[in-house]
Motif scaffolding. Structure first.
Motif, PDB file in Angstrom:
ATOM      1  N   TYR A  95       0.750  -1.172   0.006  1.00 31.29           N
ATOM      2  CA  TYR A  95       0.119   0.141  -0.212  1.00 31.29           C
ATOM      3  C   TYR A  95       0.896   1.350  -0.042  1.00 31.29           C
ATOM      4  CZ  TYR A  95      -3.479  -3.476   1.517  1.00 31.29           C
ATOM      5  OH  TYR A  95      -4.438  -4.376   1.351  1.00 31.29           O
ATOM      6  N   ARG A  96       0.134   2.093  -0.418  1.00 35.22           N
ATOM      7  CA  ARG A  96       0.904   3.594  -0.331  1.00 35.22           C
ATOM      8  C   ARG A  96       1.295   3.976   0.697  1.00 35.22           C
ATOM      9  NH1 ARG A  96       0.792   8.116  -4.188  1.00 35.22           N
ATOM     10  NH2 ARG A  96       1.024   9.896  -2.966  1.00 35.22           N
ATOM     11  N   GLN A  97       2.605   4.617   1.002  1.00 36.28           N
ATOM     12  CA  GLN A  97       3.182   4.875   2.263  1.00 36.28           C
ATOM     13  C   GLN A  97       3.280   6.474   2.363  1.00 36.28           C
ATOM     14  OE1 GLN A  97       3.723   2.777   4.960  1.00 36.28           O
ATOM     15  NE2 GLN A  97       2.690   1.353   3.604  1.00 36.28           N
ATOM     16  N   GLY A  98       2.565   7.204   3.271  1.00 41.36           N
ATOM     17  CA  GLY A  98       2.598   8.639   3.437  1.00 41.36           C
ATOM     18  C   GLY A  98       3.753   9.209   3.641  1.00 41.36           C
ATOM     19  N   SER A  99       4.592   8.144   4.625  1.00 45.30           N
ATOM     20  CA  SER A  99       5.579   9.036   5.121  1.00 45.30           C
ATOM     21  C   SER A  99       6.652   8.823   4.001  1.00 45.30           C
ATOM     22  CB  SER A  99       6.062   7.894   6.313  1.00 45.30           C
ATOM     23  OG  SER A  99       6.328   6.621   5.954  1.00 45.30           O
ATOM     24  N   ILE A 100       6.687   8.125   3.186  1.00 42.84           N
ATOM     25  CA  ILE A 100       7.817   8.213   1.848  1.00 42.84           C
ATOM     26  C   ILE A 100       7.596   9.365   1.058  1.00 42.84           C
ATOM     27  CG2 ILE A 100       8.485   6.923   0.046  1.00 42.84           C
ATOM     28  CD1 ILE A 100       7.587   4.411   1.230  1.00 42.84           C
ATOM     29  N   VAL A 101       6.077   9.612   0.897  1.00 43.87           N
ATOM     30  CA  VAL A 101       5.813  10.919   0.173  1.00 43.87           C
ATOM     31  C   VAL A 101       6.152  12.125   0.841  1.00 43.87           C
ATOM     32  CG1 VAL A 101       3.721  12.100  -0.879  1.00 43.87           C
ATOM     33  CG2 VAL A 101       3.838   9.447  -0.928  1.00 43.87           C
ATOM     34  N   SER A 102       6.035  12.238   2.278  1.00 42.67           N
ATOM     35  CA  SER A 102       6.263  13.280   3.077  1.00 42.67           C
ATOM     36  C   SER A 102       7.792  13.707   3.025  1.00 42.67           C
ATOM     37  CB  SER A 102       5.613  13.418   4.377  1.00 42.67           C
ATOM     38  OG  SER A 102       6.092  12.223   4.915  1.00 42.67           O
ATOM     39  N   ALA A 103       8.483  12.282   3.247  1.00 42.07           N
ATOM     40  CA  ALA A 103       9.919  12.580   3.424  1.00 42.07           C
ATOM     41  C   ALA A 103      10.277  12.956   2.000  1.00 42.07           C
ATOM     42  CB  ALA A 103      10.467  11.162   4.120  1.00 42.07           C
ATOM     43  N   LEU A 104      10.096  12.491   1.090  1.00 43.64           N
ATOM     44  CA  LEU A 104      10.926  12.781  -0.394  1.00 43.64           C
ATOM     45  C   LEU A 104      10.374  14.226  -0.808  1.00 43.64           C
ATOM     46  CD1 LEU A 104      11.088   9.399  -1.945  1.00 43.64           C
ATOM     47  CD2 LEU A 104      12.799  10.650  -0.988  1.00 43.64           C
ATOM     48  N   GLY A 105       9.009  14.306  -0.345  1.00 38.51           N
ATOM     49  CA  GLY A 105       8.343  15.671  -1.024  1.00 38.51           C
ATOM     50  C   GLY A 105       9.047  16.946  -0.246  1.00 38.51           C
ATOM     51  N   TRP A 323      16.791   2.558  -5.770  1.00 35.81           N
ATOM     52  CA  TRP A 323      18.085   1.915  -4.949  1.00 35.81           C
ATOM     53  C   TRP A 323      19.160   2.638  -4.825  1.00 35.81           C
ATOM     54  CZ3 TRP A 323      22.689   1.240  -7.498  1.00 35.81           C
ATOM     55  CH2 TRP A 323      22.913   1.215  -8.709  1.00 35.81           C
ATOM     56  N   ASN A 324      19.466   3.759  -5.796  1.00 37.25           N
ATOM     57  CA  ASN A 324      20.673   4.577  -5.584  1.00 37.25           C
ATOM     58  C   ASN A 324      20.064   5.735  -4.750  1.00 37.25           C
ATOM     59  OD1 ASN A 324      22.782   6.025  -6.173  1.00 37.25           O
ATOM     60  ND2 ASN A 324      22.371   6.712  -8.413  1.00 37.25           N
ATOM     61  N   VAL A 325      20.894   5.627  -3.439  1.00 34.74           N
ATOM     62  CA  VAL A 325      20.197   6.453  -2.310  1.00 34.74           C
ATOM     63  C   VAL A 325      21.099   7.770  -2.743  1.00 34.74           C
ATOM     64  CG1 VAL A 325      19.642   4.753  -0.752  1.00 34.74           C
ATOM     65  CG2 VAL A 325      21.977   5.568  -0.865  1.00 34.74           C
ATOM     66  N   PHE A 326      21.940   7.816  -3.378  1.00 34.32           N
ATOM     67  CA  PHE A 326      22.755   9.116  -3.774  1.00 34.32           C
ATOM     68  C   PHE A 326      22.357  10.048  -4.954  1.00 34.32           C
ATOM     69  CE2 PHE A 326      25.913   6.044  -1.910  1.00 34.32           C
ATOM     70  CZ  PHE A 326      26.379   6.907  -0.825  1.00 34.32           C
ATOM     71  N   ASP A 327      21.197   9.392  -5.401  1.00 34.51           N
ATOM     72  CA  ASP A 327      20.233  10.311  -6.209  1.00 34.51           C
ATOM     73  C   ASP A 327      20.044  11.720  -5.832  1.00 34.51           C
ATOM     74  OD1 ASP A 327      17.766  11.414  -7.355  1.00 34.51           O
ATOM     75  OD2 ASP A 327      18.466   9.776  -8.851  1.00 34.51           O
ATOM     76  N   PRO A 328      20.396  12.872  -6.603  1.00 26.47           N
ATOM     77  CA  PRO A 328      20.400  14.112  -6.026  1.00 26.47           C
ATOM     78  C   PRO A 328      18.942  14.349  -5.499  1.00 26.47           C
ATOM     79  CG  PRO A 328      21.108  14.071  -8.371  1.00 26.47           C
ATOM     80  CD  PRO A 328      20.658  12.678  -8.305  1.00 26.47           C
ATOM     81  N   GLU A 329      17.866  13.935  -5.845  1.00 26.85           N
ATOM     82  CA  GLU A 329      16.520  14.056  -5.449  1.00 26.85           C
ATOM     83  C   GLU A 329      16.352  13.207  -3.995  1.00 26.85           C
ATOM     84  OE1 GLU A 329      14.037  13.066  -8.420  1.00 26.85           O
ATOM     85  OE2 GLU A 329      14.066  14.789  -9.519  1.00 26.85           O
ATOM     86  N   ALA A 330      17.253  12.678  -3.528  1.00 32.82           N
ATOM     87  CA  ALA A 330      16.911  12.114  -2.206  1.00 32.82           C
ATOM     88  C   ALA A 330      17.065  12.852  -0.971  1.00 32.82           C
ATOM     89  CB  ALA A 330      18.259  10.899  -2.133  1.00 32.82           C
ATOM     90  N   ASN A 331      16.529  12.673   0.065  1.00 36.53           N
ATOM     91  CA  ASN A 331      16.361  13.302   1.280  1.00 36.53           C
ATOM     92  C   ASN A 331      17.379  12.868   2.217  1.00 36.53           C
ATOM     93  OD1 ASN A 331      15.366  15.218   2.876  1.00 36.53           O
ATOM     94  ND2 ASN A 331      13.975  13.812   4.015  1.00 36.53           N
ATOM     95  N   ASN A 332      17.899  13.883   2.868  1.00 32.49           N
ATOM     96  CA  ASN A 332      19.161  13.646   4.045  1.00 32.49           C
ATOM     97  C   ASN A 332      18.507  14.163   5.119  1.00 32.49           C
ATOM     98  OD1 ASN A 332      21.112  13.137   1.946  1.00 32.49           O
ATOM     99  ND2 ASN A 332      21.521  15.241   1.686  1.00 32.49           N
ATOM    100  N   ASP A 333      19.248  13.256   6.261  1.00 38.98           N
ATOM    101  CA  ASP A 333      18.965  13.569   7.708  1.00 38.98           C
ATOM    102  C   ASP A 333      20.042  13.267   8.519  1.00 38.98           C
ATOM    103  OD1 ASP A 333      17.390  14.213  10.012  1.00 38.98           O
ATOM    104  OD2 ASP A 333      16.538  12.220  10.040  1.00 38.98           O
TER     105      ASP A 333
END
Length: 459
Positions: A95-105, A323-333
């Motif tokens: 199912y769709r995960q809202g946490s993923i959408v908010s984190a990458l958004g 899978w490439n977490v080093f993609d420029p559009e990834a989110n850092n924490d």
């Protein structure tokens, strides 16, 4: 002048010589088709010790033990530095995960598909996290553990010196015991020659009717005893050669021929100076001191477990739907965390401290017992050496007396003034005196080497 006739004569002489010589002469010095035996290896005592210290596996094992302890020391040293944990995880969801959408958004990525712009995939997530942990306060446990490991290296290094001295003493004993066996063989051979001459003379007297047959039989009986002594000496020679081959790591059938060194050399060891020499040179005492220090380090390490531990932890992570977490559009924490850990298992840990404190006391007592035992060994070795040293002169005088006594009885027996019993007894006493002299002389050298080992100065 024509040299052809002379050349023909020379060729004829060479052919005649070749026909006379045996065929084995052209087989590379072979005898009956066999290769010549390998020449014996002549060794001095110093050469034997040097070869043993170079080739014997006992010291190789000691070197490996030092390397093992050195690696343990480096392991303990690494505990001072931060540890880094890296984790990579990928998850897929039904199912769709809202946490993923908010984190990458939050990273600015659009959530709708507009031409070539990719939307957020809310059904999968890939995360890479790195955590760095640096200990700040451990109550001294890290320092105590490192000191324990470092002392282990020192202990193993000293143990190599102990093994070196033990190996040197083993070579000394095997060398001198081989020398003793060879000298006793010479005594047995000399006894056999003297008894053979006496037997021949007795046989002539018996044929002439001067002495009864019992004289001949008695001589033969004592000659048989001399042959037994010869066989025993030969057996001892083979045994001690095998021991030397083992210590030098030679093949067991190597024919070792030692250069005998049994000249008496006085020593300068005196009471009570030998005790100070032993106290200053015995490596085992240094090892005992290290054992006491190691026990103290364990006590401090166990006491540190009662105190709280403080460390700082830094964690950085990167999340993406690819899978490439080093993609420029990834989110850092990232985050920094201070951690204080205090385990209240007071009963067990306090008992551990008491246990190791008792172990430290036992290590101290063991060191004192070792020192006293070493001093006792030094005294015993000194007594044995002095006894052998005193026996040398007495046995030497006994040999001179027995030689003269045997010579006189031989002359008297030739003139039929002395009986065969007197001659046989004189010869037996001479053989015993010669054997006692050899044993006391070699025993003195062995006991001196043992004393030097007990003093920690054997070389």
């Amino acid at each position: 002048m024509d040299h052809k006739p002379q050349l023909g004569v020379l060729i004829a002489l060479i052919a005649l010589a070749l026909s006379i010589l045996p065929p084995d002469s052209f087989a590379g010095n072979k005898v009956n088709g066999k290769k010549p035996a390998i020449a014996p290896t002549k060794l001095t005592l110093a050469q034997a010790v040097s070869i043993a210290l170079t080739r014997n596996l006992r010291l190789a094992d000691s070197r490996l033990s030092i390397a093992e302890k050195e690696h343990q020391r480096r392991e303990a040293y690494s505990d001072f530095f931060p540890t880094v944990d890296v984790q990579y995880a990928g998850s897929g969801y039904r199912y769709r995960q809202g946490s993923i959408v908010s984190a990458l958004g939050a990273s600015g990525r659009p959530q709708v598909n507009l031409g070539n712009i990719r939307r957020v995939n809310a059904y999968r997530v890939f995360t890479m996290a790195a955590t760095v942990t640096q200990p700040l306060f451990t109550g001294g446990r890290l320092l105590s553990d490192y000191k324990f490991a470092r002392l282990g290296v020192d202990y193993s290094s000293i143990q190599m010196g102990v093994d070196r001295q033990d190996l040197t003493l083993d070579v000394y004993e095997a060398y001198y015991q081989l020398t003793q066996a060879q000298k006793l063989l010479e005594v047995a051979n000399a006894s056999i020659r003297a008894l053979q001459a006496l037997r021949n003379q007795t046989s002539e007297f018996y044929k002439a009717g001067v002495v009864p047959k019992v004289d001949v039989l008695s001589t033969e009986g004592q000659l048989a005893q001399a042959y037994i002594q010869q066989t025993q000496a030969l057996t001892d020679i083979e045994r001690y050669k095998a021991t030397l081959n083992y210590l030098l790591r030679y093949p067991q059938e190597t024919d070792i021929d030692i250069i005998q060194d049994f000249n008496y050399r006085p020593n300068s060891y005196r009471l009570p100076d030998i005790y100070a020499i032993a106290a200053g040179n015995r490596l085992e005492i240094r090892q005992a001191n290290i054992s006491v220090e190691q026990a103290l380090a364990l006590v401090k390490s166990s006491k540190a477990d009662i105190l709280p531990n403080v460390s700082v932890q830094t964690q950085g992570s990167r999340i993406n739907d690819d899978w490439n977490v080093f993609d420029p559009e990834a989110n850092n924490d990232w985050r920094i965390t201070g951690i204080l850990t205090w385990t209240f298992d007071m009963f067990r840990k306090r008992e551990t401290v008491k246990e190791r404190t008792a172990s430290q006391a036992r290590a101290f007592v063991a060191r004192e017992q070792l020192v006293e035992q070493i001093m006792e060994e030094v005294k015993f070795s000194y007594i044995d050496m002095k006894r052998s040293e005193a026996d040398i002169q007495n046995n030497k005088k006994a040999v001179e007396f027995r030689q003269e006594n045997f010579r006189i009885n031989q002359e008297r027996y030739k003139e039929q003034v002395a009986t065969y019993i007197e001659v046989l007894d004189a010869q037996r006493q001479l053989s015993l005196a010669q054997g006692d002299y050899v044993i006391s002389l070699i025993g003195y050298m062995i006991n001196r080497a043992i004393l030097e080992r007990r003093l920690g100065i054997i070389r």
